[in-house]
Motif scaffolding. Structure first.
Motif, PDB file in Angstrom:
ATOM      1  N   THR A 196       3.821  10.267   0.856  1.00 57.85           N
ATOM      2  CA  THR A 196       3.020  11.068   1.783  1.00 57.85           C
ATOM      3  C   THR A 196       1.986  11.823   0.948  1.00 57.85           C
ATOM      4  O   THR A 196       2.127  11.959  -0.278  1.00 57.85           O
ATOM      5  CB  THR A 196       3.897  12.092   2.529  1.00 57.85           C
ATOM      6  OG1 THR A 196       4.419  13.018   1.558  1.00 57.85           O
ATOM      7  CG2 THR A 196       5.049  11.414   3.275  1.00 57.85           C
ATOM      8  N   GLN A 197       0.978  12.335   1.634  1.00 63.07           N
ATOM      9  CA  GLN A 197      -0.046  13.093   0.887  1.00 63.07           C
ATOM     10  C   GLN A 197       0.578  14.324   0.240  1.00 63.07           C
ATOM     11  O   GLN A 197       0.197  14.695  -0.875  1.00 63.07           O
ATOM     12  CB  GLN A 197      -1.198  13.448   1.817  1.00 63.07           C
ATOM     13  CG  GLN A 197      -1.927  12.191   2.293  1.00 63.07           C
ATOM     14  CD  GLN A 197      -3.301  12.452   2.881  1.00 63.07           C
ATOM     15  OE1 GLN A 197      -3.700  13.605   3.087  1.00 63.07           O
ATOM     16  NE2 GLN A 197      -4.025  11.379   3.151  1.00 63.07           N
TER      17      GLN A 197
ATOM     18  N   TRP B 117       0.887  -1.178   0.000  1.00 63.72           N
ATOM     19  CA  TRP B 117       0.000   0.000   0.000  1.00 63.72           C
ATOM     20  C   TRP B 117       0.912   1.212   0.000  1.00 63.72           C
ATOM     21  O   TRP B 117       1.773   1.344   0.874  1.00 63.72           O
ATOM     22  CB  TRP B 117      -0.881  -0.015   1.247  1.00 63.72           C
ATOM     23  CG  TRP B 117      -1.884   1.101   1.260  1.00 63.72           C
ATOM     24  CD1 TRP B 117      -1.636   2.409   1.528  1.00 63.72           C
ATOM     25  CD2 TRP B 117      -3.282   0.993   0.984  1.00 63.72           C
ATOM     26  NE1 TRP B 117      -2.790   3.141   1.425  1.00 63.72           N
ATOM     27  CE2 TRP B 117      -3.822   2.291   1.098  1.00 63.72           C
ATOM     28  CE3 TRP B 117      -4.132  -0.068   0.647  1.00 63.72           C
ATOM     29  CZ2 TRP B 117      -5.177   2.564   0.896  1.00 63.72           C
ATOM     30  CZ3 TRP B 117      -5.480   0.210   0.454  1.00 63.72           C
ATOM     31  CH2 TRP B 117      -5.999   1.507   0.573  1.00 63.72           C
ATOM     32  N   ARG B 118       0.760   2.106  -0.967  1.00 66.27           N
ATOM     33  CA  ARG B 118       1.797   3.130  -1.175  1.00 66.27           C
ATOM     34  C   ARG B 118       1.341   4.578  -0.980  1.00 66.27           C
ATOM     35  O   ARG B 118       2.069   5.484  -1.340  1.00 66.27           O
ATOM     36  CB  ARG B 118       2.375   3.000  -2.593  1.00 66.27           C
ATOM     37  CG  ARG B 118       2.868   1.615  -2.932  1.00 66.27           C
ATOM     38  CD  ARG B 118       4.356   1.421  -2.690  1.00 66.27           C
ATOM     39  NE  ARG B 118       4.730   0.044  -2.911  1.00 66.27           N
ATOM     40  CZ  ARG B 118       5.184  -0.769  -1.959  1.00 66.27           C
ATOM     41  NH1 ARG B 118       5.380  -0.318  -0.720  1.00 66.27           N
ATOM     42  NH2 ARG B 118       5.470  -2.022  -2.232  1.00 66.27           N
TER      43      ARG B 118
ATOM     44  N   MET C 208      -9.743  11.828  -2.665  1.00 65.68           N
ATOM     45  CA  MET C 208     -10.346  12.894  -3.482  1.00 65.68           C
ATOM     46  C   MET C 208      -9.893  14.279  -3.033  1.00 65.68           C
ATOM     47  O   MET C 208      -9.932  15.218  -3.817  1.00 65.68           O
ATOM     48  CB  MET C 208     -11.864  12.751  -3.489  1.00 65.68           C
ATOM     49  CG  MET C 208     -12.302  11.562  -4.342  1.00 65.68           C
ATOM     50  SD  MET C 208     -14.073  11.448  -4.585  1.00 65.68           S
ATOM     51  CE  MET C 208     -14.606  10.715  -3.061  1.00 65.68           C
ATOM     52  N   GLU C 209      -9.463  14.382  -1.771  1.00 64.37           N
ATOM     53  CA  GLU C 209      -8.902  15.672  -1.334  1.00 64.37           C
ATOM     54  C   GLU C 209      -7.529  15.913  -1.960  1.00 64.37           C
ATOM     55  O   GLU C 209      -7.140  17.042  -2.211  1.00 64.37           O
ATOM     56  CB  GLU C 209      -8.777  15.709   0.191  1.00 64.37           C
ATOM     57  CG  GLU C 209     -10.071  16.112   0.859  1.00 64.37           C
ATOM     58  CD  GLU C 209     -10.049  15.843   2.351  1.00 64.37           C
ATOM     59  OE1 GLU C 209      -8.959  15.737   2.932  1.00 64.37           O
ATOM     60  OE2 GLU C 209     -11.146  15.721   2.917  1.00 64.37           O
ATOM     61  N   ILE C 210      -6.804  14.834  -2.182  1.00 62.80           N
ATOM     62  CA  ILE C 210      -5.449  14.993  -2.751  1.00 62.80           C
ATOM     63  C   ILE C 210      -5.513  15.177  -4.271  1.00 62.80           C
ATOM     64  O   ILE C 210      -4.767  15.963  -4.840  1.00 62.80           O
ATOM     65  CB  ILE C 210      -4.583  13.738  -2.466  1.00 62.80           C
ATOM     66  CG1 ILE C 210      -4.531  13.428  -0.978  1.00 62.80           C
ATOM     67  CG2 ILE C 210      -3.174  13.889  -3.039  1.00 62.80           C
ATOM     68  CD1 ILE C 210      -3.981  12.027  -0.666  1.00 62.80           C
ATOM     69  N   PHE C 211      -6.396  14.395  -4.902  1.00 63.22           N
ATOM     70  CA  PHE C 211      -6.397  14.307  -6.371  1.00 63.22           C
ATOM     71  C   PHE C 211      -7.632  15.004  -6.941  1.00 63.22           C
ATOM     72  O   PHE C 211      -8.749  14.501  -6.773  1.00 63.22           O
ATOM     73  CB  PHE C 211      -6.398  12.839  -6.813  1.00 63.22           C
ATOM     74  CG  PHE C 211      -5.156  12.086  -6.417  1.00 63.22           C
ATOM     75  CD1 PHE C 211      -4.027  12.108  -7.227  1.00 63.22           C
ATOM     76  CD2 PHE C 211      -5.109  11.358  -5.232  1.00 63.22           C
ATOM     77  CE1 PHE C 211      -2.869  11.411  -6.859  1.00 63.22           C
ATOM     78  CE2 PHE C 211      -3.964  10.657  -4.852  1.00 63.22           C
ATOM     79  CZ  PHE C 211      -2.842  10.686  -5.670  1.00 63.22           C
ATOM     80  N   PRO C 212      -7.471  16.112  -7.657  1.00 65.51           N
ATOM     81  CA  PRO C 212      -8.636  16.784  -8.244  1.00 65.51           C
ATOM     82  C   PRO C 212      -9.200  16.093  -9.490  1.00 65.51           C
ATOM     83  O   PRO C 212     -10.176  16.554 -10.067  1.00 65.51           O
ATOM     84  CB  PRO C 212      -8.090  18.175  -8.598  1.00 65.51           C
ATOM     85  CG  PRO C 212      -6.621  18.014  -8.715  1.00 65.51           C
ATOM     86  CD  PRO C 212      -6.218  16.857  -7.846  1.00 65.51           C
ATOM     87  N   SER C 213      -8.628  14.974  -9.877  1.00 65.05           N
ATOM     88  CA  SER C 213      -9.039  14.286 -11.108  1.00 65.05           C
ATOM     89  C   SER C 213     -10.554  14.066 -11.191  1.00 65.05           C
ATOM     90  O   SER C 213     -11.175  13.667 -10.205  1.00 65.05           O
ATOM     91  CB  SER C 213      -8.349  12.913 -11.143  1.00 65.05           C
ATOM     92  OG  SER C 213      -8.940  12.100 -12.121  1.00 65.05           O
ATOM     93  N   PRO C 214     -11.134  14.279 -12.376  1.00 61.59           N
ATOM     94  CA  PRO C 214     -12.567  13.957 -12.523  1.00 61.59           C
ATOM     95  C   PRO C 214     -12.829  12.458 -12.430  1.00 61.59           C
ATOM     96  O   PRO C 214     -13.954  12.036 -12.203  1.00 61.59           O
ATOM     97  CB  PRO C 214     -12.914  14.484 -13.921  1.00 61.59           C
ATOM     98  CG  PRO C 214     -11.616  14.588 -14.651  1.00 61.59           C
ATOM     99  CD  PRO C 214     -10.561  14.851 -13.604  1.00 61.59           C
TER     100      PRO C 214
END
Ligand code: ACM
Ligand code: ZN
Length: 554
Positions: free
Chosen positions: A246-247, A207-208, A323-329
């Motif tokens: 890390t985030q 898990w990364r 979803m907080e880290i990645f704005p991807s649709p």
């Protein structure tokens, strides 16, 4: 092979203009990879020569264009050694000018007009300008460290991509790769006009990604004791393998990719491929464990328990942070290779099947429908956050959830089925677009550049209306047997060049002979950037192994 290809490059692309006292001018070629849709390159007009006074212009109040202008500066420096200036006012000549203007062919489209006294790159938006700049980079010759000067041939390019989704996936679960190296991979994707980096972040073997609510995912789940090094002898290396992002590091990757117009799609693979999470939180499995992180690859029978409400909550909590880290649709939620053995035996899973009133049908087993229930709940959560899910084609098996996009990996059949149900499809068939495992993979021909090049992602058996659901194409690099940059790049290159032409260039413009002629200039760019491409592009050797030694375990 390399020598022959390079000699060919010399014959085809080098127009050398010499004078008594002036330096030799080396002229590049607008016919780059991926091949632009329209290229007019008469070769009778005088080229645009880059010299120490050449400047880059763009509107100074457009920050994104200014950043792209600085990419031009760095690319030209890399290839010629000349450090250009970015200027606020457009001179009448000796300028590379970047601008945005409406383009009928869309935001990613661009026109590049090269004349003796200037280069104009006009994008349908800033993204289009960026692709024009990639073309400019690839069209320039490499003269740094020589007495020669670099020039672009006069001509006109009118270009726009075939598919809106042009993806590449890297698995960091089996082997961890540092942030600095992923940035190099992102640069490579940008150079190939790829616009989605699918980041496979979780696996049975590791898990990364840091999840603050579940710290054990990385404390325990990112470390395995040992790794299988030979499926035949079942020998392990005895060396612990670890690493996670890390985030903040993940946000840095998102930022870096976004500057190159690449969206990072995170994948949290569920409900299978979850052994690292189960080793960290055994209560999420059907048996309650204990579980260990496997050092061998394939499909494992231990999966998330779909009948346990805490498991669903876990999935939602993890995705909330993701979803907080990645704005991807798009958020990829996996769905592949989830054996149902544990669910068939698990009182909680069976109780959930009864509670939901699930009945066996000729098309779908009860357990496959349970998976659809689980993925559907996750999809609702993702949709509530304004995002869409991607899933591997197994998500068809219990019936598709309402808004899923299918990534078709076990051939094109899943994609065809999904398109017929009017769901968006991304084609990534293992037989053509998996760039990994040539040694252990049983499917012949996976490692030929030609095989990648000749793949046609829009199946002829679909109606024209159904064909519209094929939104794109993706290559995948799984890292079971890839732990260093040399192997990574040998597998990627130059197959990624072939992939980019499937993703970008209209099929009637594609031609493998023409591609091979244009490839040497690309290989030289790889060398300049320090990437290790594989020289023999025709190798299709596959070592066949005993059936039970490959891919599947348990
Ligand atoms: C996959 O290769 N299991 C998606
Ligand atoms: Zn269960």
């Amino acid at each position: 092979m390399k020598t022959r290809l390079r000699q060919f490059a010399g014959a085809a692309f080098l127009l050398v203009l010499t004078g008594c006292s002036s330096p030799t001018v080396e002229v590049g070629n607008l016919k780059v990879i991926p091949l632009p849709q329209e290229v007019f390159q008469p070769m009778t007009e005088k080229p645009f020569v880059i010299n120490a006074r050449t400047v880059v212009y763009c509107q100074p109040d457009n920050e994104v264009l200014v950043r792209t202008a600085h990419f031009v500066v760095s690319y030209v420096k890399e290839l010629t050694g000349i450090e250009m200036e970015v200027v606020d006012e457009c001179p009448s000549s000796n300028v590379i000018s970047l601008s945005v203007s409406e383009n009928a062919k869309g935001k990613e489209a661009y026109r590049m007009d090269v004349a003796e006294n200037r280069v104009l790159i006009e994008g349908g938006s800033e993204v289009g300008v960026f692709y024009g700049v990639q073309t400019l980079y690839k069209a320039l010759p490499i003269v740094k460290g020589t007495e020669k000067v670099a020039a672009l041939p006069a001509g006109l390019i009118d270009d726009a991509p075939r598919f809106p989704y042009r993806g590449f996936m890297i698995d960091v679960g089996r082997h961890y790769f540092p942030v600095s190296y992923l940035k190099e991979m992102i640069d490579l994707m940008a150079m190939h006009n790829i616009n989605y980096f699918h980041w496979h972040l979780t696996e049975d073997q590791g898990w990364r990604i840091e999840i603050k609510k579940y710290p054990k995912l990385t404390e325990i789940g990112s470390v395995r004791d040992s790794t299988l090094i030979d499926p035949v002898t079942r020998e392990y290396d005895g060396i612990p393998h670890s690493g996670f992002y890390t985030q903040d590091e993940a946000r840095e990757i998102v930022r870096y990719a976004a500057e190159r117009f690449i969206t990072v799609i995170p994948e949290i693979d569920m409900p299978g491929h979850m052994m690292a999470a189960l080793a960290s939180y055994p209560e999420l499995g059907c048996t309650g464990g204990p579980y260990t992180i496997p050092g061998r690859f394939g499909v494992h029978k231990e999966v998330l328990c779909a009948g346990n409400p805490e498991t669903l909550q876990f999935a939602k909590d993890v995705l909330e942070e993701i979803m907080e880290i990645f704005p991807s649709p798009y958020i990829h939620i996996g769905g592949d290779e989830c054996p149902k053995k544990r669910w068939r035996e698990c009182p909680k899973c069976q109780a959930k099947i009864r509670e939901l009133g699930i009945k066996e049908t000729p098309e779908h087993t009860k357990e496959n429908q349970l998976q659809t229930y689980f993925m559907g709940e996750v999809e609702k959560f993702v949709n509530e956050h304004g995002r869409q899910i991607l899933g591997w084609d197994e998500i068809l098996e219990g019936g598709l959830t309402p808004n899923a996009t299918v990534v078709s990996w076990r051939g094109t059949e899943g994609g065809i089925a999904a398109a017929r149900q009017h769901h968006p499809v991304i084609m990534a068939p293992i037989q053509y677009l998996y760039f990994s495992n040539p040694r252990w993979n049983k499917i012949p021909g996976v490692n030929s550049v030609k095989r990648v090049y000749c793949f046609e992602p829009v199946p002829a058996e679909l109606t024209p209306d159904e064909q519209k659901y094929v939104i794109g194409v993706q290559g995948c690099l799984w890292t079971e047997w890839t732990k260093d940059s040399l192997k990574m790049e040998n597998q990627l290159l130059p197959r990624m060049a072939a992939l980019s032409e499937i993703q970008w260039t209209e099929p009637d413009k594609k031609d493998f002979e023409s591609f091979k002629n244009r490839l040497p200039a690309m290989l030289e760019k790889y060398t300049v950037r320090g990437y290790h491409y594989r020289e023999d592009i025709h190798d299709t050797t596959i070592v066949e192994l005993p059936v039970d030694s490959v891919l599947y375990h348990d």
